[in-house]
Write an enzyme that holds these catalytic residues in place. Structure first.
Site, PDB file in Angstrom:
ATOM      1  N   ASP A  80       0.999  13.988   9.701  1.00 39.28           N
ATOM      2  CA  ASP A  80      -0.181  13.537  10.442  1.00 39.28           C
ATOM      3  C   ASP A  80      -0.134  12.013  10.607  1.00 39.28           C
ATOM      4  OD1 ASP A  80      -0.690  13.337   7.624  1.00 39.28           O
ATOM      5  OD2 ASP A  80      -2.817  13.048   8.023  1.00 39.28           O
ATOM      6  N   GLU A 150      -2.818  13.487   5.150  1.00 42.44           N
ATOM      7  CA  GLU A 150      -2.676  12.322   4.265  1.00 42.44           C
ATOM      8  C   GLU A 150      -3.523  11.190   4.799  1.00 42.44           C
ATOM      9  OE1 GLU A 150      -1.326   8.729   2.305  1.00 42.44           O
ATOM     10  OE2 GLU A 150      -1.303   9.114   4.442  1.00 42.44           O
TER      11      GLU A 150
END
Ligand code: ZN
Length: 396
Positions: A80, A150
């Site tokens: 991500d 994250e």
């Protein structure tokens, strides 16, 4: 099913630049993975890894393992990315993965799709060389823990995957997180620990009234100021051999009162503490609560506090991991990396509860900014470092 396009060059070696390009082209702003995990899973399965997805909430995660014996070396990372910010200020399409001036451009180029691509490529070369040299596979296991959460709240990512795989009996012996740890030059810095983080929101509730009649009101502002002064006046510590001093930073003070003649009914503030191993989160919470009690004495109102500790400090002491990684960095770059505990938090804060963990990846200069990029030579050299590390790690 094999993926479209060709990542696999001679002897099943992956080209890290081509893979980084493909990953950047997935617009995987948290919590979307936008196909990035599919790309990785297809390549890893082709290389013989057993892959399993661990979806939690709207986030998908991938755990892949090659081999069944110990030691299990795990590479952890995230696909991500943060949002692009001001899109018009980008020189290139932030999800184009374009190559210009010897650099690959796009969101996630450095944080950390370039790092993941370098590790996948390193593994492909390690396996190809390993088989051709000895005629037998290496002894141990290589695994990937790749999350899609994250950069976001990190609630449905690494922490939950670790819980889930541990419940299935998985053991990780050592872990490397591929975050961009180098400030300016590849090889400068390995992170061996991180400070803890404590978030606080304070809200002082008084009584709204006319400024000319303060005895009929209860002004929350002086009480908030008293409390913030008490919190910022205390020196938390002097740091220690491994950590810089802990620090409390007020990040916002809000009264939201546009009038000159009104005493506001409430005032609030936010702060964050980055703390080292001289403290525990619980001890700091106790201290803050005692200051709230003191500041509230004699005040005709009350103080609400929302306190949380999203990360605890940790330190990975010098071990086989730090030694072999430092040696690999030195072999490829000529630098002997600093072992640092500075900077923000990362998913290593969760992994430290399961295995010794260090972090090493690309250069952090452009991360989370417009025009994020990574030098092609850095991605290639990072691949060489990771490969040199794998050779050392699995050397008998
Ligand atoms: Zn990152």
């Amino acid at each position: 099913m094999p993926i479209e396009g060709s990542f696999v060059t001679s002897a099943a070696k992956i080209d890290p630049i081509e893979l980084a390009h493909q990953l950047i082209r997935c617009a995987s702003v948290t919590p979307a993975d936008a196909g990035a995990l599919r790309i990785l899973q297809d390549i890893l399965e082709e290389m013989g890894f057993s892959c399993a997805r661990y979806p939690f909430g709207e986030v998908d995660n991938l755990y892949a393992r090659l081999g069944t014996s110990a030691p299990n070396f795990c590479y952890a990372g995230h696909v991500d990315v943060v949002p692009v910010g001001e899109a018009t200020q980008w020189r290139h399409n932030p999800f184009g993965g374009e190559i210009e001036d010897g650099k690959i451009w796009g969101r996630g180029a450095a944080d950390m799709k370039g790092g993941i691509a370098a590790f996948v490529a390193a593994v492909s070369e390690f396996l190809a060389d390993d088989k051709s040299a000895e005629g037998k596979p290496f002894d141990g296991s290589i695994s990937f823990l790749i999350t899609g959460d994250e950069e976001g709240p990190a609630l449905n990512g690494t922490k939950k995957v670790l819980e889930a795989i541990t419940a299935k009996g998985e053991i990780i012996d050592h872990c490397l997180v591929g975050e961009p740890t180098n400030p300016n030059t590849l090889g400068e810095m390995i992170k061996i620990g991180r400070r803890g983080s404590l978030n606080g929101v304070l809200r002082v509730i008084g009584t709204q009234g006319h400024v000319a009649y303060p005895d009929l009101a209860g002004n929350p502002v002086p009480t908030l100021l008293k409390l913030l002064t008490a919190l910022t006046c205390k020196k938390l510590d002097d740091g220690n051999d491994s950590f810089q001093p802990s620090n409390l930073e007020i990040t916002s003070v809000d009264v939201d009162n546009p009038a000159h003649n009104i005493i506001a009914g409430a005032a609030s503030a936010k702060f964050n503490i980055r703390f080292n191993t001289e403290h525990t989160g619980d001890e700091l919470l106790t201290w803050i609560n005692s200051q709230i009690e003191l500041a509230g004495k004699g005040f005709d109102g009350h103080i609400e506090a929302d306190l949380s500790v999203p990360g605890h400090p940790f330190l990975t002491k010098p071990c086989v991991l730090t030694q072999k990684l430092s040696a690999a960095v030195n072999e490829v770059t000529g630098h002997m990396p600093t072992l640092s505990t500075g900077g923000g938090t990362s998913d290593a804060r969760f992994i430290t509860n399961y295995a010794p963990v260090v972090e090493f990846g690309l250069i952090g200069k452009t991360i989370h900014k417009v025009n994020e990029h990574a030098k092609l030579t850095d991605i290639k050299n990072l691949k060489e470092i990771y490969k040199a590390f794998l050779v050392r790690y699995f050397a008998v």
